[in-house]
Scaffold this motif. Sequence first.
Motif, short mmCIF file in Angstrom:
data_model
loop_
_atom_site.label_atom_id
_atom_site.label_comp_id
_atom_site.label_asym_id
_atom_site.label_seq_id
_atom_site.Cartn_x
_atom_site.Cartn_y
_atom_site.Cartn_z
N ASP A 292 0.81 -1.22 0.00
CA ASP A 292 0.00 0.00 0.00
C ASP A 292 0.85 1.27 0.00
OD1 ASP A 292 -2.28 -1.53 0.02
OD2 ASP A 292 -2.46 -1.52 2.21
N GLU A 293 2.00 1.20 -0.60
CA GLU A 293 2.85 2.39 -0.67
C GLU A 293 2.17 3.46 -1.51
OE1 GLU A 293 7.30 3.67 -2.28
OE2 GLU A 293 6.69 1.56 -2.18
N PRO A 294 2.01 4.67 -0.98
CA PRO A 294 1.32 5.74 -1.74
C PRO A 294 1.99 6.02 -3.07
CG PRO A 294 1.62 6.36 0.56
CD PRO A 294 2.42 5.10 0.36
N GLY A 295 1.15 6.15 -4.11
CA GLY A 295 1.66 6.47 -5.43
C GLY A 295 2.48 5.37 -6.06
N SER A 296 2.30 4.11 -5.59
CA SER A 296 3.14 3.02 -6.08
C SER A 296 2.79 2.61 -7.50
CB SER A 296 3.03 1.81 -5.16
OG SER A 296 1.68 1.40 -5.02
N LEU A 297 1.55 2.84 -7.90
CA LEU A 297 1.19 2.49 -9.27
C LEU A 297 0.00 3.35 -9.71
CD1 LEU A 297 -1.63 0.55 -9.48
CD2 LEU A 297 -0.11 -1.04 -8.35
N ALA A 352 1.15 1.40 -14.82
CA ALA A 352 2.42 2.10 -14.63
C ALA A 352 2.90 1.91 -13.21
CB ALA A 352 2.25 3.59 -14.93
N GLU A 353 4.07 1.25 -13.06
CA GLU A 353 4.68 1.06 -11.75
C GLU A 353 5.53 2.27 -11.40
OE1 GLU A 353 7.81 -2.01 -9.53
OE2 GLU A 353 7.11 -2.38 -11.57
N MET A 354 5.34 2.79 -10.18
CA MET A 354 6.07 3.96 -9.71
C MET A 354 6.05 5.07 -10.77
SD MET A 354 6.97 3.38 -6.67
CE MET A 354 7.22 2.03 -5.49
N MET A 394 -4.84 6.45 -9.10
CA MET A 394 -3.60 6.22 -8.36
C MET A 394 -3.91 5.30 -7.18
SD MET A 394 -1.47 8.16 -10.05
CE MET A 394 -0.07 8.11 -8.93
N TYR A 395 -3.05 4.28 -7.01
CA TYR A 395 -3.25 3.36 -5.89
C TYR A 395 -2.28 3.73 -4.76
CZ TYR A 395 -3.63 -0.92 -3.19
OH TYR A 395 -3.83 -1.83 -2.18
N PRO A 396 -2.80 3.74 -3.50
CA PRO A 396 -4.14 3.36 -3.03
C PRO A 396 -5.09 4.55 -2.86
CG PRO A 396 -2.65 3.50 -1.17
CD PRO A 396 -1.84 3.89 -2.39
N ASP A 397 -4.72 5.72 -3.37
CA ASP A 397 -5.50 6.93 -3.11
C ASP A 397 -6.89 6.88 -3.73
OD1 ASP A 397 -3.22 7.85 -1.86
OD2 ASP A 397 -2.47 8.88 -3.64
#
Length: 714
Positions: A292-297, A352-354, A394-397
Motif C-alpha cells: 500500500d505504498e502511496p503512489g506506487s502504481l 504504470a509502476e512507480m 492512483m493506488y491506493p488513493d
Amino acid sequence: MEPHSSPSLLWAPLLLSALLAGLSFGFLLHSLRKIRSRDKINTFGWGLAGTVTTACGLWSSQVAALTAMALPWELYFRTDALGLSATVCLVTSALVLASGRLALNPHGRMTLLAGEIGLLWSLCLWLGLRSLGTPPTGHGAWWLALVLPPMVVVAGALAAAWLALSPRWHQMGPANSRLWLGALLFGLTAGMAQDMALGAQHFVDTLGNVNGLLDVTTAQLAASAGCIVLLLGVFGVMVDNRAHGQNRMLANSLSEANRRLREQALTDPLTRLANRNLFEERLEELLTRLGDEPGSLAVLFIDLDGFKPVNDSFGHVAGDSVLREIGQRLKATARPTDLVARIGGDEFLVLAEMPGGTLGAGKLAQTALETVSKPYVLPNGVHVTLSCSVGIVMYPDHGPSQKLIANADAAMYAAKRAGGSTFAFFEPSMDHDAREQLQLQHDLRSALDRHELELYYQPKIDGYSSQITGVEALVRWHHPTRGLMMPGVFIPIAERFGLIGALGGWVLDEACRQLQIWQNQGLRMRVSVNLTPQQLQQDDLMDRIHRAVTRHKIDRRLLTLEITESVFMQNKDAALRVLTRLAQDGITLSLDDFGTEYSSYAVLSEMPVHQLKIDRHFVMKLGTSLKAEAIVDGIIHMAHALNLRVVAEGVETEEQRDTLVRLACDELQGYLFAKPMPADRLTLWAMGDDTVHGSPDFRPSLYDDGVALLTATS
C-alpha cells in the motif's frame, strides 16, 4: 618350465575388445540414467538389463582381448577363472548401478563410477590373464599388467563419465550424443590398457595340472553370446532413445500448444498486447509486491474518440489497422516497466509502476494523448486523425485494488464528457456517476418497450413573414422514478452503451409518424431531426429513412436532417457520400451548431446542405457584444453567398430577435417564442389556444394568424 617371450598381439580382436568395452560403458550410463526414475517398474527393469548386459559386454571384451595374443602353443582357457570373471562382472555391474543411483550429485556420481568401473575392468582383466596361465614372478614387466592399466582405465572412465554426465557440457549437444561420445572415449582407453597389459605379460606353457580347459573356439563362441546380449541391449537403447525422442517431441508439442493457449488466453489477438486477464494478473502481482505504498502504481484507461466512424465507414480491415498501430504506438512510448493492454473494442489500459505521483501519471496520460492524435494512414491511403480520452487512478488513493479499473473507466468517461482529447483523475463523485450511468442504461434499454420516450417539438419562426416554418423534434424520457429527463442526460449514455442506433431509429420513425398526422390534418409542417455520429455511420441509414418515409407516406421534402460540423469532419469522405445520397433523395440537410468548430468556406462548399444553424453561444451575446454581432453578420452573409438559409437558435430576448431580423437571418428559434412541447400542445399553441397561452411553461405566439400560420413556406 621356461617362460616364453612376450607374445605378439593381433589388432582385430583388440579393436573388437575396445568396441565392446565402449558399448558396455555406454549401456551402463544409459541404464544408470533410466534407473534414477521414480517409476519402480522402470527402475527394476533397466537395473536388471543394465547389470546383465554390462556384465556380458565387459566379459566378452576381456575374452576378445585375450584371444588377440599370438602364442607359440595352442590357446586354452581355464573355465574356473572365466566363470569367476563372469560372476565378478555380473556382481560388480549391479553394485556400480546401485551405488550410482544412490549418489546425490553429478560430481560424486562421476567419481564413484570411474573408480568402480576401473576396478571392475582391472579385476576382470586379471582374472582373464589367470585363465591363460600363471605369470612367473621376477620375469618381465609384470607390474605393468597390474598397476598401469587400471590407472589408465580409471582415468578414461572418469573422463568419459565427466563428458557424458557433467552439466557443463550440455551445450555440446543432446545427452545421448554425449553419452556415446563418452563410451567411445572409454573404449579407446580400455583398448589401450589391454594392449599395455597383454604386451607386458610372460606366460608359462604348461597347464597340464589344470582341469576344465576351453579351447579358443569355445571361448569365442561364449564371448559371441555375450556380444549378442550386448548388441540386443544397444538395440534396446536405440529403441528407447527413439521412443524417448518421440515422447520429447510430443512433450515439446504439448508445451508449445500450452504456451500458445496461454498466449491466446492472455494476449489480445489483434494487437498482440496483453488482454484484460493478463492485465489483472499483473496488477495483482504488482499489488502484492508493492503493498500500500502511496503512489506506487497508476492505471490509465484510454478510450478512443471518433473511432467508430472510421471503423464503420472504411470497414473492419481499416479499423483493425488503426487499432494495431495505436497498440504499437502506446507500447513504444510506454516505459519498460509499464504494461499496455487492449481490453476490447477501442479501449486500452496502461499499468504504470512507480509513475512519479500524480504529476508523473499526468505526463504519461499527456504522452498517450499526443501519441494517439498523430495522423493514421489507412490501407486505402486515406489519412484520418483520432483523439482519445484518458482516465487515471492512483493506488491506493483512488480506491481498493478490485475497483481500480472501474474507477479508471469512470474517470475516462468524465474526460469524455468534458469534450474528449483530455485526461481526468478519478474523484469519489465519479464512482456514484458511474453506478448511476449503469442503472440509466439498464432503464433506457426497456424505455422503448415501456413507451416512456416522447418527442417534443420546438417551433422555428420565419424572420421575414413571422410564420412558423417548421419544428425541431427533441426526445424526452419520462422516467418512472426520475421524472422528465432531458436528452443531455441520457443521449451520452445511449452513445456510450451502444443504444443510440435504436434510439435514433425510434426518433426518426416517430417524427415521420407525427408528420403524417399533421399532413392528414392538412398542415404542411417541416420537421427537423438530429442525426448522431453513430447514425451517420450506419450502413443501412438510407434504408431506415426510406422505410420510415414510405411507411408513413409523407412528403420527404418536409423532413430535415441536422448534423454537426464535428460529425462531418471526423470522416469527411464517408459523411460526404451519405449526405450526397440524402440530398439527391430529396431530404433537406442542415448544419447544426455552426461557429463552434471549423466554420470555413471550405467546409460549407464541400457539404451538400441547404441551411445552417448559428450556435446559441453567439446568439446569446447579441446586444451585449459587438464581436458576437460581427461574427453572426459574417456567418449570415457567408451562408447567403452560398445560397443557404440561416437559422438562429437560442433566441431568448426581443433585442436578440430584432438584431437577427436586422441582419437578415432567415429563421429564429428559442424560448422567446416557445419551449419544446408535445405535438398536441404545439398545434394548440400555434392556433392561439388560451389554455396553452396561460401555461407558465410556454409563451404565446407573437402572431395572430391562427391556423394560417402553419402554412409554412420553404
